[in-house]
Design an enzyme around this catalytic site. Sequence first.
Site, PDB file in Angstrom:
ATOM      1  N   LYS A 120      -3.426  -6.256   1.760  1.00 29.19           N
ATOM      2  CA  LYS A 120      -3.830  -6.484   3.152  1.00 29.19           C
ATOM      3  C   LYS A 120      -5.218  -7.087   3.281  1.00 29.19           C
ATOM      4  CE  LYS A 120      -0.398  -3.984   5.589  1.00 29.19           C
ATOM      5  NZ  LYS A 120       0.042  -2.864   6.387  1.00 29.19           N
ATOM      6  N   ARG A 167       3.799   1.788   0.375  1.00 22.68           N
ATOM      7  CA  ARG A 167       4.607   0.565   0.526  1.00 22.68           C
ATOM      8  C   ARG A 167       3.851  -0.570  -0.159  1.00 22.68           C
ATOM      9  NH1 ARG A 167       4.778  -3.728   3.928  1.00 22.68           N
ATOM     10  NH2 ARG A 167       6.807  -4.504   4.568  1.00 22.68           N
TER      11      ARG A 167
HETATM   12  C1  7PJ Z   1       3.598  -2.176   7.037  1.00 18.76           C
HETATM   13  C2  7PJ Z   1       4.963  -2.159   7.319  1.00 18.76           C
HETATM   14  C3  7PJ Z   1       2.898  -0.939   6.943  1.00 18.76           C
HETATM   15  C4  7PJ Z   1       5.001   0.154   7.397  1.00 18.76           C
HETATM   16  C5  7PJ Z   1       4.299  -4.202   7.136  1.00 18.76           C
HETATM   17  C6  7PJ Z   1       2.375  -6.336   5.304  1.00 18.76           C
HETATM   18  C7  7PJ Z   1       2.727  -6.469   6.738  1.00 18.76           C
HETATM   19  N1  7PJ Z   1       5.662  -1.008   7.486  1.00 18.76           N
HETATM   20  N2  7PJ Z   1       5.387  -3.433   7.380  1.00 18.76           N
HETATM   21  N3  7PJ Z   1       3.645   0.200   7.132  1.00 18.76           N
HETATM   22  N4  7PJ Z   1       3.204  -3.463   6.908  1.00 18.76           N
HETATM   23  N5  7PJ Z   1       5.649   1.309   7.572  1.00 18.76           N
HETATM   24  O1  7PJ Z   1       3.165  -5.969   4.443  1.00 18.76           O
HETATM   25  O2  7PJ Z   1       1.220  -6.670   5.012  1.00 18.76           O
HETATM   26  O3  7PJ Z   1       1.682  -0.851   6.743  1.00 18.76           O
HETATM   27  S1  7PJ Z   1       4.378  -5.931   7.153  1.00 18.76           S
END
Ligand code: 7PJ
Length: 285
Positions: A228, A262
């Site tokens: 990020k 994640r």
């Molecule tokens: C997240 C997500 C997160 C959850 C994305 C990226 C953007 N789902 N989907 N938490 N981020 N639960 O992967 O940078 O932080 S998309």
Amino acid sequence: MVNAITCGARTLSLSHPRIMGVLNVTPDSFSDGGRLYRDGRVDTDALLVRAEQMLAEGADILDVGGESTRPGAAAVSETEELDRVVTAVEALVQHCDTIISVDTSTPKVMTESARCGAGLLNDVRGFRRPQALQAAANTGLALCVMHMQGQPDTMQTAPTYADVVHDISEFLRQRLADLSAVGIDLDRVIIDPGFGFGKTAEQNFELLARLGELCTKGQPVLVGLSRKSMISSVLDRPPEQRIYASVALALMAVERGARIVRVHDVAATFDALSMWQTLSQGQQS
Ligand code: 7PJ
């Protein structure tokens, strides 16, 4: 504290930190841009190769997303998102022995993902779109409720909080009450403070420093810190060179109580978390 979570037909034990691998089936993802999507459609062969690789590297959940929430990303129609996600979920459910999560805010996509065998619905908008709450409730699947301030295209324009941790806790507490009110069993619900979604770099780091305050609410906490832009506020690196920093952030989140991370880089994260797990077991005995 919840020690396992039922995700459709499967159960995910949370006795140790778990890894969710990111599979973007979009042409415009910010971090791993479009490798699973070619010539206007999901590249199922590439998707399955990547999925198998992530599982071999230690992923416990695979998270499929058909909508890019990158600031400034083009909006995707419901039909397009549905087509991308259903194609991917059907292929993954058939070939991979694991929990499939779907990163969506679209009620129809939630319903169809459940029909195809997904186990978890992951909504960055926290099930706030019209009908999303009811659609999610009807699936009976596990849910991940994330905090976001504003909307993806404008969320990084001067996000403001009285107290970032308190405000996010309050939002999540209210969402849990709303989920419970439509009959969702909170034992199936994961919470996520939503790093990078309507937060400055400073607010993201404060949130991480104080993550422990969110991790004592009873619900398991999932975090997405991988690659990020908060990393680029410290280190001037493009997304594909943020792996070491991402692993460090994942480890700091787990140390503060996060149960699921994640990530894009499963192998590196798995090794780091294995060391954390070994040390934490040693401390308990
Ligand atoms: C997240 C997500 C997160 C959850 C994305 C990226 C953007 N789902 N989907 N938490 N981020 N639960 O992967 O940078 O932080 S998309």
